[in-house]
Motif scaffolding. Structure first.
Motif, short mmCIF file in Angstrom:
data_model
loop_
_atom_site.label_atom_id
_atom_site.label_comp_id
_atom_site.label_asym_id
_atom_site.label_seq_id
_atom_site.Cartn_x
_atom_site.Cartn_y
_atom_site.Cartn_z
N ASP A 98 22.96 -19.60 12.96
CA ASP A 98 23.37 -18.67 11.92
C ASP A 98 22.64 -18.96 10.60
OD1 ASP A 98 25.34 -16.52 11.25
OD2 ASP A 98 25.99 -17.99 9.78
N LEU A 99 22.65 -20.22 10.15
CA LEU A 99 22.11 -20.56 8.84
C LEU A 99 20.60 -20.71 8.83
CD1 LEU A 99 24.56 -23.22 7.29
CD2 LEU A 99 24.09 -20.91 6.49
N ALA A 100 20.05 -21.32 9.89
CA ALA A 100 18.64 -21.68 9.84
C ALA A 100 17.73 -20.72 10.60
CB ALA A 100 18.45 -23.09 10.41
N SER A 101 18.27 -20.01 11.59
CA SER A 101 17.44 -19.08 12.35
C SER A 101 17.58 -17.68 11.78
CB SER A 101 17.84 -19.12 13.83
OG SER A 101 17.59 -20.42 14.36
N ILE A 102 18.72 -17.04 12.05
CA ILE A 102 18.91 -15.67 11.55
C ILE A 102 19.01 -15.64 10.03
CG2 ILE A 102 20.49 -13.70 11.59
CD1 ILE A 102 21.11 -14.39 14.49
N GLY A 103 19.67 -16.65 9.45
CA GLY A 103 19.87 -16.66 8.00
C GLY A 103 18.94 -17.59 7.25
N GLY A 104 17.84 -17.98 7.87
CA GLY A 104 16.96 -18.97 7.25
C GLY A 104 16.43 -18.55 5.89
N ASN A 105 16.16 -17.26 5.72
CA ASN A 105 15.65 -16.78 4.45
C ASN A 105 16.66 -17.01 3.32
OD1 ASN A 105 13.45 -15.59 3.15
ND2 ASN A 105 14.50 -13.62 3.03
N HIS A 106 17.93 -16.74 3.61
CA HIS A 106 18.97 -16.96 2.60
C HIS A 106 19.09 -18.44 2.26
CE1 HIS A 106 20.24 -12.80 2.76
NE2 HIS A 106 20.30 -12.88 4.08
N LEU A 107 18.93 -19.28 3.29
CA LEU A 107 19.08 -20.72 3.07
C LEU A 107 18.02 -21.25 2.10
CD1 LEU A 107 20.39 -23.45 3.90
CD2 LEU A 107 18.71 -23.57 5.76
N ILE A 108 16.75 -20.90 2.34
CA ILE A 108 15.70 -21.47 1.48
C ILE A 108 15.79 -20.91 0.06
CG2 ILE A 108 14.14 -22.02 3.38
CD1 ILE A 108 12.55 -19.51 2.75
N HIS A 109 16.21 -19.66 -0.08
CA HIS A 109 16.28 -19.09 -1.43
C HIS A 109 17.51 -19.58 -2.19
CE1 HIS A 109 12.69 -16.69 -1.33
NE2 HIS A 109 13.01 -16.29 -0.11
N ALA A 110 18.58 -19.92 -1.49
CA ALA A 110 19.73 -20.54 -2.16
C ALA A 110 19.33 -21.91 -2.69
CB ALA A 110 20.90 -20.66 -1.20
N ALA A 111 18.51 -22.64 -1.89
CA ALA A 111 18.02 -23.94 -2.36
C ALA A 111 17.08 -23.76 -3.55
CB ALA A 111 17.30 -24.65 -1.21
N THR A 143 39.40 -23.35 -2.81
CA THR A 143 38.02 -23.09 -2.38
C THR A 143 37.98 -21.82 -1.54
OG1 THR A 143 37.45 -25.45 -2.34
CG2 THR A 143 36.10 -23.99 -0.98
N THR A 144 36.90 -21.06 -1.66
CA THR A 144 36.64 -19.97 -0.72
C THR A 144 35.64 -20.47 0.32
OG1 THR A 144 37.03 -18.25 -2.38
CG2 THR A 144 35.77 -17.61 -0.43
N PHE A 145 36.03 -20.44 1.58
CA PHE A 145 35.17 -20.89 2.67
C PHE A 145 34.52 -19.67 3.33
CE2 PHE A 145 38.32 -24.17 2.04
CZ PHE A 145 37.56 -25.33 2.09
N VAL A 146 33.20 -19.74 3.47
CA VAL A 146 32.44 -18.60 3.99
C VAL A 146 31.71 -19.03 5.26
CG1 VAL A 146 30.79 -16.79 3.44
CG2 VAL A 146 32.12 -17.84 1.60
N SER A 147 31.79 -18.20 6.29
CA SER A 147 31.07 -18.52 7.52
C SER A 147 30.43 -17.25 8.07
CB SER A 147 32.02 -19.13 8.56
OG SER A 147 33.07 -18.23 8.88
N GLY A 148 29.48 -17.43 9.00
CA GLY A 148 28.82 -16.29 9.62
C GLY A 148 29.37 -16.03 11.00
N ILE A 149 28.48 -16.07 12.01
CA ILE A 149 28.90 -15.84 13.38
C ILE A 149 28.47 -17.04 14.23
CG2 ILE A 149 28.61 -14.38 15.42
CD1 ILE A 149 30.19 -13.05 13.20
N GLY A 150 29.32 -17.44 15.15
CA GLY A 150 29.02 -18.56 16.02
C GLY A 150 30.18 -19.53 16.07
N CYS A 151 30.09 -20.52 16.95
CA CYS A 151 31.20 -21.46 17.14
C CYS A 151 31.55 -22.17 15.83
CB CYS A 151 30.84 -22.50 18.20
SG CYS A 151 30.67 -21.81 19.87
N ALA A 152 30.53 -22.61 15.06
CA ALA A 152 30.81 -23.34 13.82
C ALA A 152 31.53 -22.48 12.80
CB ALA A 152 29.51 -23.87 13.23
N SER A 153 31.33 -21.17 12.90
CA SER A 153 32.01 -20.27 11.96
C SER A 153 33.52 -20.27 12.17
CB SER A 153 31.46 -18.86 12.12
OG SER A 153 30.07 -18.85 11.90
N TRP A 154 33.93 -20.72 13.36
CA TRP A 154 35.37 -20.79 13.64
C TRP A 154 36.01 -22.01 13.00
CZ3 TRP A 154 34.65 -19.82 19.58
CH2 TRP A 154 34.40 -18.47 19.80
N ILE A 155 35.22 -22.90 12.45
CA ILE A 155 35.84 -24.08 11.80
C ILE A 155 36.76 -23.61 10.66
CG2 ILE A 155 35.39 -26.17 10.46
CD1 ILE A 155 32.83 -26.56 12.12
N PRO A 156 36.24 -22.86 9.67
CA PRO A 156 37.17 -22.40 8.62
C PRO A 156 38.02 -21.22 9.05
CG PRO A 156 34.93 -21.65 8.15
CD PRO A 156 34.83 -22.53 9.36
#
Length: 259
Positions: free
Chosen positions: A102-115, A49-62
């Motif tokens: 990261d996903l819902a505030s700054i990246g919210g536009n990407h989230l809804i269009h991916a859905a 799997t390729t794991f992708v993250s942005g910026i923030g504490c949760a991004s440190w998971i992968p």
């Protein structure tokens, strides 16, 4: 904690990533191990799997913890990068793991269009209700009245319900669990790995440093009593449900809309 995790997950964790940067009590650690358990449940390897993250504490998971291919990308753009990976390598499994800021505030536009586009990736949002890494500023998911660094008298703006948001955009696999719902969270991540289109999982992951310490003394901290399942919610009045967070699988249609 580091030694126990490395002993329990030697095939999944990079020893050089320890000691971990997560604060004591951070919900991202149980979320991380739930992902490992879901992969084991399915007999899958992280390296496929390729794991992708942005910026923030949760991004440190992968990144840097996972012993796999990881992309640690720009703020709010992990879904855009993940879409690029999927277009370049359509047979490869792609998972986004990032926070609500990261996903819902700054990246919210990407989230809804991916859905909307039914992009075949798994997106896991570790929702801690704030921007945690930068000190606890208000986010698009901060509950009404909750104290943050930038709302010292309480948040006055209604938060997004992330599951309703992606459902309205067309997502066909949508779920929410608290990280303390360990068995349910593992089984849901495992099921999402089988889903052929866009799969979204919101994992409520507590931030003891930037959210809980400001709100728990005021009785607004997050406890397991705050959560009810979809089945339990069906027997509750609107007034009883108002302070609760409903958990479960809101949609799990395994057929892809787009081929």
């Amino acid at each position: 904690m580091s030694e126990r995790l490395l002993t329990q997950y030697p095939e999944e964790l990079r020893p050089e990533a320890f000691p971990t940067t997560f604060c004591p009590g951070c919900g991202h650690v149980p979320l991380m191990t739930a992902i490992f358990e879901a992969y084991r449940l399915k007999g899958l390897k992280l390296r496929d799997t390729t794991f992708v993250s942005g910026i923030g504490c949760a991004s440190w998971i992968p990144s840097p913890h996972f012993k796999a291919d990881t992309l640690h990308t720009t703020h709010g753009r992990p879904i855009a990068f993940a879409t690029g990976v999927k277009l370049a390598a359509p047979q490869r499994r792609v998972m986004v793991i990032s926070g609500d800021g990261d996903l819902a505030s700054i990246g919210g536009n990407h989230l809804i269009h991916a859905a909307r586009r039914d992009v075949p990736i798994v997106a896991i949002c570790a929702n801690n209700f704030i921007y945690g890494m930068t000190g606890g500023q208000v986010a698009a998911t901060t509950p009404l009245g909750h104290i943050t660094l930038t709302t010292p008298w309480g948040n006055e703006e209604p938060p997004f319900d992330l599951c309703k948001l992606v459902l309205a955009a067309g997502a066909r696999f949508v779920a929410r669990w608290y990280v303390g719902h360990r068995r349910e969270l593992i089984e849901t991540i495992a099921a999402a790995l089988d889903h052929e289109g866009f799969a979204f999982i919101e994992a409520i992951s507590l931030c003891p440093t930037a959210h809980e310490r400001r709100n728990k003394p005021r009785g607004m901290g997050v406890t397991k009593d705050l959560f009810v399942t979809i089945e339990q919610a069906q027997g509750m009045t609107e007034q009883e449900l108002e302070p609760k967070i409903v958990c479960g699988r809101f949609a799990a249609d395994s057929t892809r809309r787009n081929k």
